[in-house]
Write a protein that holds these residues in place. Structure first.
Motif, PDB file in Angstrom:
ATOM      1  N   GLU A  25       0.828  -1.209   0.000  1.00 50.21           N
ATOM      2  CA  GLU A  25       0.000   0.000   0.000  1.00 50.21           C
ATOM      3  C   GLU A  25       0.861   1.257   0.000  1.00 50.21           C
ATOM      4  OE1 GLU A  25      -2.526  -0.357   3.383  1.00 50.21           O
ATOM      5  OE2 GLU A  25      -3.785  -1.942   2.500  1.00 50.21           O
ATOM      6  N   ALA A  75       2.370   1.658  -3.494  1.00 54.97           N
ATOM      7  CA  ALA A  75       1.361   2.112  -4.455  1.00 54.97           C
ATOM      8  C   ALA A  75       1.059   3.594  -4.275  1.00 54.97           C
ATOM      9  CB  ALA A  75       0.082   1.290  -4.279  1.00 54.97           C
ATOM     10  N   LEU A  76       0.970   4.055  -3.040  1.00 56.64           N
ATOM     11  CA  LEU A  76       0.729   5.473  -2.773  1.00 56.64           C
ATOM     12  C   LEU A  76       1.896   6.328  -3.240  1.00 56.64           C
ATOM     13  CD1 LEU A  76      -1.139   7.567  -1.465  1.00 56.64           C
ATOM     14  CD2 LEU A  76       0.033   7.163   0.704  1.00 56.64           C
ATOM     15  N   LYS A  77       3.110   5.817  -3.069  1.00 58.34           N
ATOM     16  CA  LYS A  77       4.300   6.552  -3.505  1.00 58.34           C
ATOM     17  C   LYS A  77       4.321   6.695  -5.023  1.00 58.34           C
ATOM     18  CE  LYS A  77       9.303   6.545  -2.819  1.00 58.34           C
ATOM     19  NZ  LYS A  77      10.464   5.786  -2.216  1.00 58.34           N
ATOM     20  N   LYS A  78       3.962   5.602  -5.760  1.00 59.85           N
ATOM     21  CA  LYS A  78       3.925   5.663  -7.220  1.00 59.85           C
ATOM     22  C   LYS A  78       2.840   6.619  -7.701  1.00 59.85           C
ATOM     23  CE  LYS A  78       5.774   1.055  -8.147  1.00 59.85           C
ATOM     24  NZ  LYS A  78       5.499  -0.303  -8.705  1.00 59.85           N
ATOM     25  N   LYS A  79       1.692   6.603  -7.006  1.00 59.26           N
ATOM     26  CA  LYS A  79       0.595   7.487  -7.379  1.00 59.26           C
ATOM     27  C   LYS A  79       1.002   8.951  -7.234  1.00 59.26           C
ATOM     28  CE  LYS A  79      -4.156   8.679  -6.079  1.00 59.26           C
ATOM     29  NZ  LYS A  79      -5.249   8.423  -5.103  1.00 59.26           N
ATOM     30  N   ARG A  80       1.649   9.284  -6.129  1.00 56.16           N
ATOM     31  CA  ARG A  80       2.083  10.668  -5.917  1.00 56.16           C
ATOM     32  C   ARG A  80       3.144  11.085  -6.931  1.00 56.16           C
ATOM     33  NH1 ARG A  80       2.654  10.602   0.707  1.00 56.16           N
ATOM     34  NH2 ARG A  80       0.411  10.855   1.182  1.00 56.16           N
ATOM     35  N   LYS A  81       4.013  10.143  -7.300  1.00 63.37           N
ATOM     36  CA  LYS A  81       5.051  10.450  -8.282  1.00 63.37           C
ATOM     37  C   LYS A  81       4.430  10.771  -9.635  1.00 63.37           C
ATOM     38  CE  LYS A  81       9.331   8.634 -10.251  1.00 63.37           C
ATOM     39  NZ  LYS A  81      10.258   7.465 -10.306  1.00 63.37           N
ATOM     40  N   LYS A  82       3.418   9.985 -10.036  1.00 64.85           N
ATOM     41  CA  LYS A  82       2.743  10.253 -11.309  1.00 64.85           C
ATOM     42  C   LYS A  82       2.032  11.600 -11.284  1.00 64.85           C
ATOM     43  CE  LYS A  82       1.978   5.467 -12.778  1.00 64.85           C
ATOM     44  NZ  LYS A  82       0.964   4.425 -13.088  1.00 64.85           N
ATOM     45  N   GLU A  83       1.401  11.922 -10.142  1.00 66.49           N
ATOM     46  CA  GLU A  83       0.718  13.210 -10.021  1.00 66.49           C
ATOM     47  C   GLU A  83       1.711  14.370 -10.143  1.00 66.49           C
ATOM     48  OE1 GLU A  83      -1.301  13.001  -6.310  1.00 66.49           O
ATOM     49  OE2 GLU A  83      -2.964  11.768  -7.069  1.00 66.49           O
TER      50      GLU A  83
END
Length: 324
Positions: A52, A55-63
């Motif tokens: 989790e 996944a949150l780290k990858k999501k923030r990186k994409k944002e």
């Protein structure tokens, strides 16, 4: 079937039961009675937490990549170090009063190059093998140091002999139950004397992936995070143990790193792999110090005047307050 009865989940007559959540919000591993099952579920829970978080780290990186230059600055995580309580004795590099005090203190002859360090390393009475080996390895780290073993001599009798033989510092390694647990550092001939609690001692053979034996070259010295007036005094004591001009050809460096008033000592050899990359090898030994007291003059346990004493119940009221 009686009135009010309905389809039983899983009997084929009602809607399919929803998939069971692996770890519900109220899940607590400690409620599991079986030790092996509890350990297994804890490992699964930790694995899920890591997934989790990733996944949150990858999501923030994409944002951030999508926003480009409009992305907000990264938040600085709160740590005990950057939330430190302000200490009024923190030293300003441009403070004239501090500069004057340091120009006239007991270490001024060393920093003015009027003296050359000569260190005596000794032990508590009748030391055991581990303490003896630690002293011998410490002598290979500090140039121009000599190891002598006490044979019932009191420190008050050793200090005049050291002064007569032009020693500039005295290091005493104390032990308890065959383990080194204390260090006394006395600057000669006029002090001060610092008492440290020693822990986490590792000899060379106990360090993984260590380098070859250190050479006789004079090492470089790094002093980190000694920011208060007390910290400056302790840092100057450590600096005065080493000769003035390091021999860079040896590529050896001794580091005293202060973090939360714990002083971590490490001894490394480095090599420049490229213009940007540096490789290091730990040579050992390693240990951790915690200051217990700073005493004016040389060692005097009965009538000595103390500049600073660590009093746990009075001083350790906040985890964010440090003294060095």
């Amino acid at each position: 079937a009686g009135e009010g009865s309905g389809p039983v989940p899983g009997d084929g007559t009602g809607p399919p039961a929803p998939e069971q959540v692996l770890f519900p919000p109220t899940f607590s591993v400690s409620e599991i009675k079986n030790k092996q099952r509890r350990h297994f579920m804890f490992l699964r829970w930790k694995q899920q937490q890591r997934k989790e978080k990733l996944a949150l780290k990858k999501k923030r990186k994409k944002e951030r990549e999508a926003l480009g230059d409009k992305a907000p600055p990264k938040a600085v995580p709160k740590t005990i170090e950057n939330q430190r309580v302000y200490d009024e004795t923190t030293v300003d590099p441009n403070d004239e009063e501090v500069a004057f005090d340091e120009a006239t203190d007991e270490f001024a002859p060393y920093f003015n190059r009027q003296t050359v360090p000569k260190i005596l390393i000794t032990t508590s009475d009748r030391p055991r093998g581990r303490t003896v080996r630690f002293c011998e390895q410490l002598a290979t780290v500090i140039p121009n140091s000599h190891v002598y073993y006490r044979r019932g001599l009191a420190l008050k009798r050793i200090i005049p002999q050291c002064i007569a033989r032009d020693f500039t510092d005295l290091i005493v390694i104390n032990e308890d139950r065959k383990i080194p647990n204390g260090l006394v550092l006395s600057h000669l001939p006029d002090g001060p004397t610092a008492h440290f609690r020693m822990s986490s001692v590792r000899l060379r053979k106990e360090i993984k992936r260590k380098g070859k034996e250190p050479t006789v070259h004079v090492p470089e010295v790094i002093l980190n995070n000694f920011t208060t007036r007390l910290g400056h005094s302790i840092g100057r004591m450590f600096a005065a143990l080493f000769p003035h001009d390091p021999q860079f050809i040896g590529r050896q460096v001794a580091t005293f790193h202060n973090q939360r008033d714990y002083i971590f000592f490490r001894f490394h050899r480095y090599i420049f792999k490229s213009e940007k990359k540096v490789g290091i090898q730990e040579l050992g030994p390693r240990f951790t110090l915690k200051l217990r007291s700073l005493q004016k003059g040389t060692f005097d346990s009965k009538f000595g005047e103390y500049e600073w004493i660590h009093k746990r119940r009075e001083m350790d009221t906040s985890r964010r307050k440090f003294h060095l």
